[in-house]
Every structure is written in structure tokens, then in C-alpha cells.
Design a protein around this motif. Structure first.
Motif, PDB file in Angstrom:
ATOM      1  N   GLU A 135     -62.717  55.652 -20.803  1.00 41.38           N
ATOM      2  CA  GLU A 135     -63.130  54.346 -21.320  1.00 41.38           C
ATOM      3  C   GLU A 135     -62.429  53.210 -20.592  1.00 41.38           C
ATOM      4  O   GLU A 135     -63.071  52.240 -20.167  1.00 41.38           O
ATOM      5  N   THR A 136     -61.112  53.337 -20.439  1.00 38.94           N
ATOM      6  CA  THR A 136     -60.366  52.302 -19.707  1.00 38.94           C
ATOM      7  C   THR A 136     -60.796  52.255 -18.250  1.00 38.94           C
ATOM      8  O   THR A 136     -60.959  51.168 -17.678  1.00 38.94           O
ATOM      9  N   ALA A 137     -60.991  53.419 -17.648  1.00 39.77           N
ATOM     10  CA  ALA A 137     -61.408  53.467 -16.245  1.00 39.77           C
ATOM     11  C   ALA A 137     -62.744  52.765 -16.055  1.00 39.77           C
ATOM     12  O   ALA A 137     -62.917  51.971 -15.121  1.00 39.77           O
ATOM     13  N   ARG A 138     -63.696  53.036 -16.949  1.00 40.77           N
ATOM     14  CA  ARG A 138     -65.013  52.405 -16.813  1.00 40.77           C
ATOM     15  C   ARG A 138     -64.910  50.886 -16.949  1.00 40.77           C
ATOM     16  O   ARG A 138     -65.513  50.139 -16.171  1.00 40.77           O
ATOM     17  N   ALA A 139     -64.113  50.418 -17.902  1.00 34.16           N
ATOM     18  CA  ALA A 139     -63.967  48.967 -18.099  1.00 34.16           C
ATOM     19  C   ALA A 139     -63.323  48.309 -16.885  1.00 34.16           C
ATOM     20  O   ALA A 139     -63.748  47.219 -16.459  1.00 34.16           O
ATOM     21  N   ARG A 140     -62.319  48.964 -16.303  1.00 32.05           N
ATOM     22  CA  ARG A 140     -61.646  48.372 -15.141  1.00 32.05           C
ATOM     23  C   ARG A 140     -62.542  48.427 -13.908  1.00 32.05           C
ATOM     24  O   ARG A 140     -62.501  47.516 -13.065  1.00 32.05           O
ATOM     25  N   TYR A 141     -63.337  49.486 -13.748  1.00 38.02           N
ATOM     26  CA  TYR A 141     -64.292  49.513 -12.631  1.00 38.02           C
ATOM     27  C   TYR A 141     -65.290  48.363 -12.756  1.00 38.02           C
ATOM     28  O   TYR A 141     -65.618  47.696 -11.758  1.00 38.02           O
ATOM     29  N   CYS A 142     -65.781  48.138 -13.972  1.00 36.51           N
ATOM     30  CA  CYS A 142     -66.741  47.040 -14.192  1.00 36.51           C
ATOM     31  C   CYS A 142     -66.095  45.691 -13.883  1.00 36.51           C
ATOM     32  O   CYS A 142     -66.718  44.809 -13.272  1.00 36.51           O
ATOM     33  N   SER A 143     -64.848  45.514 -14.307  1.00 31.92           N
ATOM     34  CA  SER A 143     -64.141  44.266 -14.030  1.00 31.92           C
ATOM     35  C   SER A 143     -63.953  44.070 -12.533  1.00 31.92           C
ATOM     36  O   SER A 143     -64.149  42.965 -12.009  1.00 31.92           O
ATOM     37  N   ALA A 144     -63.581  45.140 -11.818  1.00 36.82           N
ATOM     38  CA  ALA A 144     -63.408  45.050 -10.365  1.00 36.82           C
ATOM     39  C   ALA A 144     -64.718  44.696  -9.689  1.00 36.82           C
ATOM     40  O   ALA A 144     -64.747  43.893  -8.745  1.00 36.82           O
ATOM     41  N   ALA A 145     -65.817  45.288 -10.147  1.00 35.24           N
ATOM     42  CA  ALA A 145     -67.129  45.011  -9.553  1.00 35.24           C
ATOM     43  C   ALA A 145     -67.515  43.549  -9.730  1.00 35.24           C
ATOM     44  O   ALA A 145     -68.117  42.936  -8.841  1.00 35.24           O
ATOM     45  N   ARG A 146     -67.174  42.967 -10.875  1.00 33.90           N
ATOM     46  CA  ARG A 146     -67.498  41.554 -11.105  1.00 33.90           C
ATOM     47  C   ARG A 146     -66.677  40.639 -10.212  1.00 33.90           C
ATOM     48  O   ARG A 146     -67.138  39.562  -9.825  1.00 33.90           O
TER      49      ARG A 146
END
Length: 409
Positions: free
Chosen positions: A378-389
Motif C-alpha cells: 500500500e505504501t509502495a503504491r502510494a509513493r510510486y503514484c506520488s513520484a509519477a506525479r
């Protein structure tokens, strides 16, 4: 490579050489750059039609020289002073000139990195004059408004013009401080070419190749300088992996998943030889240490064979010698590979306090990677999304988005 792309690359390679030749002969940096830009427009029109001259460099210098004299004639307020000077110094046709085969790119690089200019101005002017980036591209790469960057470059040109800086390599007593600025700019130029901060493509090979070309020139001039050798070795060892970094469609492939048979072994051998020679003669500096890390990666035939303990030790030494937040991020990754992801995440929390990376996409990307290693999907997915933005590079954005989607329940 298409004919149009090959011609564009040729023009990019020749532009700093033509600018260097004009500044050497006439001075007037700002007018010389305008003249080269006009000559490039003429060349693009003719050469893209298939009419590339036998000696394109000499052709471009000759046309730019004519354009420069035209520009001087049109400037009424300086006609008497500048036109007389320019006409008196008009050289023979470049094909017959004594320095027709010379390349003034290195001198131009030192000129752009003169200590009278601030560090941001040095970087901006070099990327413009030597790297061939547009003002808008430089502004995006350095995260400043276009208008600010335009003013910065304009002021730098005027400062060089008014300073009376001679167009030559610096004498021995001026070399050390100017060398540091030149190495920093070449490092930035290479990184922007190898991993672009914006745009659709992950690479800008023409930019990283130009940085390597200039680093080779510096190494020929100063072969005993350990940090010059270290930077050249770092570029060679890093660029050797470029053929395996993307798919045929341009998608990013992380190092652990790359086909290492595609790595350029000739560049690896050359970079290793340059680094080994330097480290046996001089005390390792930051560029040599980064090159040593690259060499450890390159010598591993499989990702599983990577000597992460050695890489962690090298990053520890590097962190002591450089105040670079990216080094701290990379050290956290190395620590995670040696001691486990929780150790790396703890180090990352400390690194995140640095405002220089607090809002940078790389911090999120590293945190996502380590969280994924730790099983925290869950944390990994949220941080990947933040990095992509946060990233402005489309290829990198797509890669990070795919990583996030893979972790979606």
C-alpha cells in the motif's frame, strides 16, 4: 537513424565548434551566438534537403562569419568601433585557415565557466552555448521560470562581453577553481542527457555524447588530474548501460532487469582503465568514487552478483566528501540491499529532512522501491503514484505508473 535525425545531430555537434571559432576570431560572445543561430537555420534548410557540404564545419563557420558581419553592420550605435574591428580581423576561408581543423569547444566551455559568473549562470550559459539546449529546456531542467532563465543567460553574456576575458585555456594559476566549475557543468550536462528531467524520451544521447566528448578533451589536456579522469570514467561506465535501459518502444528498464549482454563492453573497459590509472596515482575524489561505484555495477554479469557491500562502503566515503542529497538516497538503497529494506527506509526518513529532495520525485521513487522490498504494498503504491506525479519525464512517469498499477489490489 533517419537522415533528418542524423542532420540534426550533426548541427548540434557543430554548433559549439562554430561558436568557439567565431568568439576566438572576433570576440563579442552575444553577437557571435546570434550569428551561429542564423547560420544553423540556413544549414538546416539546405542540409535537410540533402545538400550537406563536403566539410560541414568549415561551411558553417564561413556562413556564420558572414552573418556576424551583417549583424555588426546593422548595429548602428557600435558600427564604427565593432565593424572596423571585425573587418580588420576577417580570416581566410576556414578551409585554408591555420586553425581550420581546430576545435575551440573546450575553450568555450572554460569561458562559460569563468569565475566572474555565478554558478547558476555558468551552468545556464554552458547548457545554452555548448550543450545546445533552448532557454525553455534549460529553465525546465533547472526548475526556474522561462523568463528568469532568459534574463540569467542574457546577463551572463553581457558580463562576459564587458569583462574582457581572453579566449584561451586558463593559465595554471587559474585552472583549479575553473576546473571545478567545468566538471560540475559537464556532470550536469551528462546527467541531463542520460536521464532527462523532462520530455518524452528517457535519453538525450546527443547531450550525453557531447559531455563525453568534452570530458575526453579535458582528459587529453590534463591527464594527471584525478578528478578529470574520474568524471570521464564515470561517464563511460554509466553510458555503457544505455543500450539496455529502454525497450524498443522507449520504456524504462531498471538496472536489475536489464539484458547485460547489451552493455557496451568497450566503454566499460575504457572507463575501467581510466579509473584504475587515476586511483593508483591520486587520492580518490567524489567523481572517482562515483566511477568506482559504476564500475562495481558494470563488472557484475548478473544483478544478483552485485557486490552491494562494496557499493555501500563507497557511498559512505562519498557522503563524507560531498553534501549531496542524492548520494544519501543512493546510500539508503545500498544499505537496504546489504542490511534489509527497513534499515534503508530509516536512512531515507533522515534524508527526507533535506529540503533539496523533500519534494523531488526521486525521494518518492526510492521510498516506493524500499517499501515494496519490505512487503508494504500500500505504501509502495502510494509513493510510486506520488513520484509519477512529480516527475516531468514522460518515460519515467509511465514506468512509475506501471509499478503502481502492479501493486493495485
Amino acid at each position: 537513424m533517419t537522415g533528418a535525425r542524423a542532420t540534426e545531430n550533426l548541427l548540434r555537434d557543430l554548433a559549439p565548434q562554430a561558436l568557439g571559432a567565431l568568439v576566438r576570431r572576433y570576440g563579442h560572445f552575444d553577437i557571435a551566438e546570434d550569428a551561429v543561430q542564423e547560420a544553423l537555420l540556413v544549414a538546416a534548410t539546405q542540409w535537410l534537403g540533402g545538400e550537406i557540404p563536403q566539410d560541414p564545419r568549415a561551411w558553417l563557420i564561413r556562413v556564420a562569419s558572414h552573418k556576424m558581419i551583417d549583424l555588426l553592420r546593422s548595429d548602428q550605435s557600435r558600427r564604427d568601433r565593432e565593424l572596423a574591428d571585425a573587418v580588420a580581423r576577417v580570416p581566410p576561408a576556414p578551409e585554408a585557415g591555420p586553425d581550420a581543423d581546430g576545435d575551440d569547444s573546450l575553450i568555450l566551455l572554460f569561458l562559460c565557466c569563468h569565475p566572474s559568473l555565478s554558478a547558476p549562470s555558468q551552468i545556464a550559459l554552458t547548457l545554452r552555448a555548448v550543450g545546445g539546449l533552448t532557454t525553455q529546456e534549460i529553465a525546465r531542467a533547472l526548475l526556474v521560470p522561462d523568463a528568469t532563465m532568459s534574463q540569467r543567460i542574457s546577463r551572463a553574456k553581457k558580463q562576459i562581453k564587458s569583462s574582457g576575458i581572453p579566449f584561451r585555456l586558463p593559465p595554471p594559476d587559474e585552472y583549479p577553481p575553473r576546473r571545478d566549475a567545468v566538471l560540475q557543468v559537464l556532470y550536469l550536462m551528462f546527467n541531463e542527457g542520460y536521464a532527462s528531467t523532462f520530455g518524452n524520451d528517457l535519453h538525450r544521447a546527443e547531450l550525453s555524447s557531447e559531455a563525453i566528448r568534452l570530458a575526453r578533451m579535458m582528459y587529453r589536456v590534463q591527464p594527471a588530474d584525478g578528478e578529470v579522469a574520474g568524471l570521464l570514467a564515470l561517464m563511460l561506465l554509466t553510458d555503457a548501460r544505455r543500450p539496455a535501459r529502454t525497450t524498443a518502444a522507449g520504456a524504462l528498464i531498471p538496472m536489475a532487469e536489464q539484458d547485460r549482454t547489451l552493455w557496451n563492453r568497450e566503454l566499460i573497459a575504457e572507463g575501467t582503465a581510466v579509473l584504475t590509472s587515476a586511483m593508483t596515482r591520486t587520492e580518490p575524489g567524489p567523481y572517482q568514487l562515483q566511477a568506482a561505484i559504476a564500475a562495481v555495477h558494470d563488472e557484475s554479469e548478473r544483478a544478483a552478483d552485485t557486490d552491494w557491500a562494496q557499493i555501500l562502503a563507497l557511498y559512505t566515503l562519498l557522503e563524507r566528501r560531498s553534501d549531496n542529497p542524492v548520494v544519501r538516497l543512493n546510500r539508503a538503497v545500498a544499505a537496504a540491499m546489504v542490511h534489509g529494506p527497513r534499515v534503508g527506509l530509516a536512512m531515507l526518513d533522515a534524508a527526507a529532512a533535506d529540503p533539496r529532495v523533500a519534494e523531488h520525485h526521486r525521494l518518492d521513487a526510492v521510498a516506493a522501491h524500499l517499501a515494496e522490498m519490505a512487503g508494504d504494498r500500500e505504501t509502495a503504491r502510494a509513493r510510486y503514484c506520488s513520484a509519477a506525479r512529480r516527475t516531468m519525464n514522460i518515460a519515467e512517469q509511465r514506468y512509475l505508473t506501471v509499478r503502481a498499477e502492479r501493486l493495485t489490489p
